[in-house]
Scaffold this motif. Structure first.
Motif, PDB file in Angstrom:
ATOM      1  N   LEU A   7     -11.051   7.004  10.995  1.00 22.22           N
ATOM      2  CA  LEU A   7     -10.704   8.393  11.258  1.00 22.22           C
ATOM      3  C   LEU A   7      -9.796   8.459  12.479  1.00 22.22           C
ATOM      4  N   TYR A   8      -9.186   9.612  12.663  1.00 23.30           N
ATOM      5  CA  TYR A   8      -8.204   9.761  13.730  1.00 23.30           C
ATOM      6  C   TYR A   8      -8.292  11.165  14.293  1.00 23.30           C
ATOM      7  N   ASP A  34     -12.959   7.373  -2.438  1.00 23.55           N
ATOM      8  CA  ASP A  34     -12.235   6.662  -3.481  1.00 23.55           C
ATOM      9  C   ASP A  34     -10.781   6.419  -3.108  1.00 23.55           C
ATOM     10  N   ASP A  35     -10.466   6.508  -1.819  1.00 21.13           N
ATOM     11  CA  ASP A  35      -9.078   6.397  -1.385  1.00 21.13           C
ATOM     12  C   ASP A  35      -9.031   5.698  -0.033  1.00 21.13           C
ATOM     13  N   ILE A  36      -9.337   4.392  -0.030  1.00 20.94           N
ATOM     14  CA  ILE A  36      -9.424   3.609   1.198  1.00 20.94           C
ATOM     15  C   ILE A  36      -8.179   2.741   1.344  1.00 20.94           C
ATOM     16  N   ASP A  37      -7.636   2.713   2.549  1.00 21.49           N
ATOM     17  CA  ASP A  37      -6.476   1.874   2.846  1.00 21.49           C
ATOM     18  C   ASP A  37      -6.673   1.303   4.242  1.00 21.49           C
ATOM     19  N   GLY A  77      -6.324   7.517   6.823  1.00 17.88           N
ATOM     20  CA  GLY A  77      -6.691   8.497   5.817  1.00 17.88           C
ATOM     21  C   GLY A  77      -5.821   9.739   5.820  1.00 17.88           C
ATOM     22  N   VAL A  78      -6.396  10.829   5.314  1.00 13.09           N
ATOM     23  CA  VAL A  78      -5.682  12.095   5.140  1.00 13.09           C
ATOM     24  C   VAL A  78      -6.400  13.196   5.924  1.00 13.09           C
ATOM     25  N   HIS A 135      -1.202   8.941   3.222  1.00 13.26           N
ATOM     26  CA  HIS A 135      -2.068   8.653   4.361  1.00 13.26           C
ATOM     27  C   HIS A 135      -1.264   8.606   5.658  1.00 13.26           C
ATOM     28  N   LEU A 136      -1.946   8.909   6.751  1.00 14.28           N
ATOM     29  CA  LEU A 136      -1.350   8.783   8.073  1.00 14.28           C
ATOM     30  C   LEU A 136      -1.507   7.349   8.565  1.00 14.28           C
ATOM     31  N   VAL A 137      -0.424   6.786   9.061  1.00 16.54           N
ATOM     32  CA  VAL A 137      -0.440   5.453   9.656  1.00 16.54           C
ATOM     33  C   VAL A 137      -0.141   5.597  11.145  1.00 16.54           C
TER      34      VAL A 137
END
Length: 655
Positions: free
Chosen positions: A382-383, A398-401, A406-407, A468-470
């Protein structure tokens, strides 16, 4: 491990945070509706003591009226200093009940740090844990003239003090009970006066570049943001959480105070820092929040334990890890790796019942993240920032990177300010919990908060494939070598810290010919390794100087170099004679590197690296937490991994 029924199959009926828009109002609603629900546990002398909503409400009422009887009025600030304990939370909510703001002070803050925060916030009363914290305050003398009352919750060792400001928790509650008997409707009247738009929390920022600022957070927006978080990462009544991270940190405020009052889950307070992992295993929590350094320490400990195990177990670990990671790359879990290895590891660390595990506060290396996913831990990154009431982006189940954070939550937003050709720019965010501003610092408020957005100072981009945010690094920390090679120090440091032998690392190279590193060994593991190898040593400084340890770390750095572009590889490194420490100003209290302090404090070491010397002599004095000092005389070896191209010496390059 405690056996409890888990219920994740329903959507809880949460209270209306628009109506109950302050912590005391929401607590009063819960105490009236669910009086016997267990919502806190504290381990003391090996026994888990339980507290219900009725207990929570009763303590807050007595604390609040006790402060009121002592003349603590609306609009002043009450400080909280000590370890994570129920009394800490009761004191915070009690402060809000009488219209005061709360300020959490880190337990390990030095006297100078505590004095700065207390005087800046004009703290009138402080709730302390024990004699150690009281001593810290009394030693400040007239540096904290605003403090009128110091309440301590642990009476052991307190009989010898006669300071008129001192008061035990028992006496505070007695005064509260007396006032309650005289004015039985006073507490409800005080709580009713509170409004969601009132500033309730003064929360310290990390202070990576200067002294921490105090973000003013309002209880109504804070609770609305906590509800938005719960919709992105659900928790249910009866779920267990173990409070490990310091309560002054914004994310622990979210989990222990805000979300708990909404989701009615159970907060568990460990007996002591040394018993944290054992206590966590006893509870078997449903969800956890741990800092990246804690996850890194767990991963390192697992590898260290394998060093002590039999040859068969080491082979099983290596094989199980390999097939587990290979399955993860294919987007699945290996049942064989789980049966052989990972199920036992999850049980060993109390992760068997986890439905959510999160990390934040600093960047985590992808290697560590992937390791825990292969292990079956549902880890999410998280951010967020203190100013936005903590996290506002997270991985969805269901959306791991592993490369992203994340979003945004449903009611939060993120954009990139002035992106370059590659889409990289400053991250700008907003959430329902947006801070009102910095306390008594309008200039900083105007610089960071503009048009309803928080300018974070972090560099990043939006992944075009999954949205997603990087996060790359701090904007100011992104650097170029004198030869134009752009790099992110934090990214490379996180790769180094995946090694079980590396506790901390600092990447050098800004305006210099090439990249180098200063590394702190992980004492607990390197010392064990040295004992197994029959290497003699006396202390941290002596161990870090051993030739065999340099050879060990050389191999670890070489492995990292193989994953980096050639221009970003580490050419040289040295092992520091001590660990980086927040008490020395080298790290923030949330363990972020203060690069300006490092550059100034270790300028001779940095110069030696880039002046092509093979060693640097050190003669310095270090101060321990108890105030004692020790002189360190040693010689640090500069290890060359790759021959750097001929370039200007360090001082010339820096100029």
């Amino acid at each position: 491990m405690m056996a409890r029924k888990r219920n994740q199959s329903f959507t809880p009926d949460f209270a209306d945070v628009g109506r109950f828009d302050t912590f005391p109002k929401l607590l009063a609603h819960n105490a009236a509706t669910f009086p016997d629900a267990v919502i806190m546990r504290e381990k003391e002398f090996g026994i888990w003591n339980e507290f219900t909503f009725a207990d929570y409400q009763r303590k807050v009422r007595l604390y609040a009226l006790g402060f009121r009887a002592l003349g603590i009025a609306r609009g002043v600030c009450i400080g909280l200093l000590g370890a994570n304990r129920p009394e800490w939370v009761w004191g915070e909510v009690a402060a809000h009940a009488i219209g005061a703001t709360s300020l959490g002070i880190y337990q390990d803050a030095l006297g100078e740090e505590a004095a700065y925060l207390i005087t800046t916030a004009d703290v009138h009363a402080i709730l302390c844990e024990d004699e150690e914290q009281v001593d810290k305050l009394l030693e400040l003398g007239d540096q904290i003239p605003s403090v009128r009352v110091i309440v301590y919750s642990d009476p052991r060792g307190m009989r010898k003090y006669d300071d008129p400001r001192l008061l035990s928790e028992e006496e505070l509650c007695a005064r509260g009970a007396a006032l309650d008997a005289e004015q039985p409707d006073l507490y409800e009247a005080e709580v009713a006066m509170g409004r969601g738009e009132d500033v309730s929390i003064l929360c310290t920022t990390s202070g990576t570049t200067s002294k921490p600022k105090l973000a003013m957070l309002q209880s109504g927006p804070f609770l609305a943001h906590c509800l938005d978080y719960l919709e992105a990462d659900p928790k249910c009544p009866g779920d267990d959480y173990v409070s490990v991270l310091p309560l002054p940190w914004i994310m622990e405020q979210v989990y222990v105070v805000g979300q708990q009052l909404i989701a009615r889950n159970i907060i568990n307070f460990v007996e002591d820092e040394a018993t944290t992992m054992a206590d966590l295993r006893e509870i078997g929590p449903t969800f956890v929040l741990l800092a990246p350094r804690v996850w890194e320490s767990i991963a390192a400990e697992i590898r260290a334990r394998m060093m002590d195990s039999t040859r068969l177990k080491r082979l099983m670990y290596a094989w199980g890890s390999r097939i587990g990671m290979k399955a993860l790359e294919s987007g699945r879990r290996s049942w064989l790796a789980d049966a052989l290895l990972f199920r036992a590891l999850r049980d060993r660390y109390g992760f068997s019942f986890l439905t959510s595990a999160t990390t934040g506060g600093a960047a985590m290396g992808p290697e560590t993240f992937k390791f825990f996913h292969a292990m079956g831990v549902p880890l999410k990154q998280l951010y967020g920032q203190t100013e936005l009431a903590g996290a506002y982006t997270i991985h969805r189940p269901d959306d791991i990177d592993a490369e992203t954070v994340g979003v945004p939550f449903d009611k939060a937003a993120v954009r990139i300010h002035e992106p370059d050709a590659e889409g990289v720019g400053e991250i700008v965010g907003r959430s329902l919990g947006m801070f009102l501003g910095y306390f008594q610092n309008q200039e900083a408020t105007d610089a960071d908060k503009r048009d309803g957005w928080m300018y974070t100072g972090d560099a990043g981009y939006i992944n075009r494939t999954n949205g997603h945010l990087v996060v790359i690094d701090r904007v100011k920390d992104l650097a170029n070598t004198s030869r134009g090679v752009r790099f992110s120090p934090q990214y490379i440091e996180n790769k180094l810290k995946f090694s079980p032998f590396v506790a901390e690392a600092v990447i050098l190279g800004r305006d210099l010919p090439y990249l180098a590193s200063m590394i702190c060994i992980r004492w607990s593991i390197v010392s064990k390794w040295a004992e197994q190898k029959g290497i003699g040593f006396t202390n941290y400084t002596n161990l870090s100087a051993q030739p065999e340890v340099y050879t060990l770390l050389r191999d670890e750095v070489r492995k990292v170099n193989e994953t980096l572009p050639e221009a970003q590889r580490i050419r040289k490194f040295l092992l520091l004679y001590k660990e980086l420490d927040p008490d020395d100003g080298e790290l923030t209290r949330t363990r972020k590197v203060r690069r300006s302090v490092i550059a100034e404090k270790y300028d001779r070491e940095i110069e030696a690296i880039y002046a092509d010397r093979d060693h640097v002599d050190v003669d310095t004095t270090i101060t321990f937490q108890d105030g004692t000092k020790a002189r360190i005389q040693t010689q640090l070896r500069v290890e060359t991994l790759l021959s750097p191209d001929n370039g200007p010496p360090a001082r010339q390059a820096a100029e």
